[in-house]
Design an enzyme around this catalytic site. Structure first.
Site: not given
Length: 504
Positions: A418, A319
């Site tokens: 998302r 991430c």
């Protein structure tokens, strides 16, 4: 002026557990890792509890049907990724629910026209040497034969020779019919001295394979996550866009729990999604929400009716949300804050909403720290991506076996839902990377090793349950120098190849 949180934002590596008194009862064999998955009222039992505090991340590179089966076997639960069509996701959920324990669906299926070189390449990719041959090359096609490592010799045979010329043909195979039980299948394997027994339907189409090597493992899975009908339990990810279409299909397929897959859960979009589910399914459908990083975000989602709440923004190994957007919080600090809010919420309302720590787990001991800090269970991506059962390819990179691993916010996944803020339906910029992780073999072996470490550490803290660990745990912040001291240092360590590596 902006509001500033007091103190620094910390992550797991900055903490250590301080040992507590251990009685003679504190041995790993006595430790229970059972933990609630969904909300429950004071004095009641949760409708779903995990037997081990692990769920797999809602990611293309982690949670397919094989992961769902393998993790349920060990007592956890997989959440099938939602960045695919609702129909495709529902089919994966159904495959897990329909899986008959011990009956393996082949992921290394051949056609008669494939070459020996292709067989060897597939073996290199999957690690599997027993490969069924079907008419159309699909796992459920008409069975024509089987290939094992005993059927060809790479050193002498022509790599271009066709599978049809060296496979063991169907007429020479012993098979089981669609109604055969696992016990009967294992009896046939032992009586006929087989390594594998293909199972076919009335049209000779392959249903699955029972392997001799799996016999013992099916005797040693006391933690299996099973529903009331003795089927494996599995979860599924949803988004805040197409839930009116996706949720009914997932429920029909048999999903035991849903989870809104979002990088940031403190939003009206999640409130609307949960409200729609409650309006149409009441409390019967269990749905988790998140992610949040503070008490205010937790209380918002708890009041919305979330059955569990995920904590973590930007801590995952793939991430890059923090460096791209400057949003997030150290995972340990976020978790401690949210778990404190959960306990306060329980005292005020009598409703316990489990907390899932999502991201920031690098080492096995981080899992024990997260549980001690209050997490009820952990959502793991990189950890599970390393195993055979993840849906990605095993590749050789500079002489080392690796597994591919990419983020849902990467260009490869293109999972814009998302990161949805109600705007255009596209991925405006990346919040994840495409990478490799070291291959780690079978999930069973890896998970068993990790869980033993967790249990052993809990015993060092005098705890036999996760709740007891949270009550008894004593944690201390460590300095940068202490972190260095925690590993090998000031010695010359021999590696496995007997080469010297200096740690100073």
């Amino acid at each position: 002026m902006a509001m500033f949180f007091p103190g620094e934002s910390h992550t797991f590596s900055e903490y250590l557990l301080v040992p507590g008194y251990s009685s003679s009862e504190c041995v790993p064999a006595n430790v229970s890792l059972k933990t609630p998955l969904v909300r429950f009222k004071r004095g009641e039992e949760p409708s779903i509890s995990l037997n081990v505090p692990m769920v797999s991340a809602i990611m293309q590179s982690v949670s397919g049907e094989q992961m769902g089966i393998a993790l349920a076997t060990e007592g956890g639960m997989s959440f099938i990724y939602g960045s695919q069509t609702p129909e495709q996701e529902a089919a994966m959920v159904k495959a897990v629910k329909d899986h008959k324990a011990g009956f393996v669906v082949s992921d290394s299926t051949l056609t008669p026209e494939m070459t020996m070189q292709e067989v060897m390449d597939l073996k290199e990719k999957t690690g599997h040497s027993t490969m069924p041959v079907t008419e159309d090359g699909t796992p459920h096609g008409k069975l024509l034969g089987i290939v094992t490592s005993r059927d060809y010799r790479p050193s002498r045979d022509d790599p271009s020779s066709k599978v049809a010329t060296f496979m063991t043909p169907r007429e020479q195979l012993i098979v089981g019919d669609k109604d055969i039980t696992l016990k009967k299948a294992n009896d046939v394997i032992w009586d006929k001295k087989l390594n594998a027994l293909p199972v076919v339907d009335e049209n000779d189409c392959l249903l699955g394979i029972v392997f001799r090597k799996d016999y013992d493992s099916h005797k040693t899975n006391p933690n299996e996550m099973l529903d009331a009908n003795k089927r494996y339990m599995v979860g599924a990810g949803i988004n805040t866009r197409d839930y009116e279409t996706r949720v009914p299909l997932l429920i029909e397929a048999g999903a035991d729990a849903l989870c809104i897959d979002s990088s940031e859960g403190f939003s009206e979009w999640q409130k609307r999604t949960i409200a729609w589910i409650r309006e149409n399914y009441g409390e019967d459908v269990k749905v988790g929400a998140g992610n949040v990083v503070d008490a205010e975000g937790f209380r918002f989602l708890a009041d919305c009716g979330a059955d569990f709440i995920k904590v973590g923004i930007g801590g995952g190994s793939i991430c890059i949300t923090r460096e791209t957007k400057g949003i997030g919080r150290g995972q340990a600090t976020a978790l401690i804050d949210v778990c404190r809010a959960r306990d306060e919420y329980f005292e005020e309302t009598g409703i316990y909403v489990p907390v899932c720590s999502d991201g920031g787990i690098v080492y096995d001991y981080h899992m024990t720290l997260a549980l001690a800090m209050g997490a009820d269970f952990l959502m793991l991506g990189r950890y599970f991506a390393r195993f055979d059962e993840s849906p990605t390819a095993r590749v050789n990179v500079n002489g080392q076996y690796m597994k591919e691993y990419w983020g849902e916010g990467s260009a490869r996944a293109r999972n814009w839902q998302r990161y949805d803020l109600g705007g255009a339906a596209k991925l405006a910029f990346e919040e994840g990377v495409d990478s490799y992780v070291p291959y780690a073999g079978s999930l069973k072996d890896g998970v068993n090793s990790t869980l033993y470490k967790i249990k052993s550490t809990m015993c060092n803290c005098g705890a036999l349950t996760i709740k007891e660990l949270q009550e008894k745990a004593r944690l201390t912040l460590v300095s940068a120098t202490s972190i260095v001291e925690g590993g090998a240092h000031d010695v010359v360590v021999k590696d496995r190849n007997h080469q010297m590596v200096s740690y100073q």
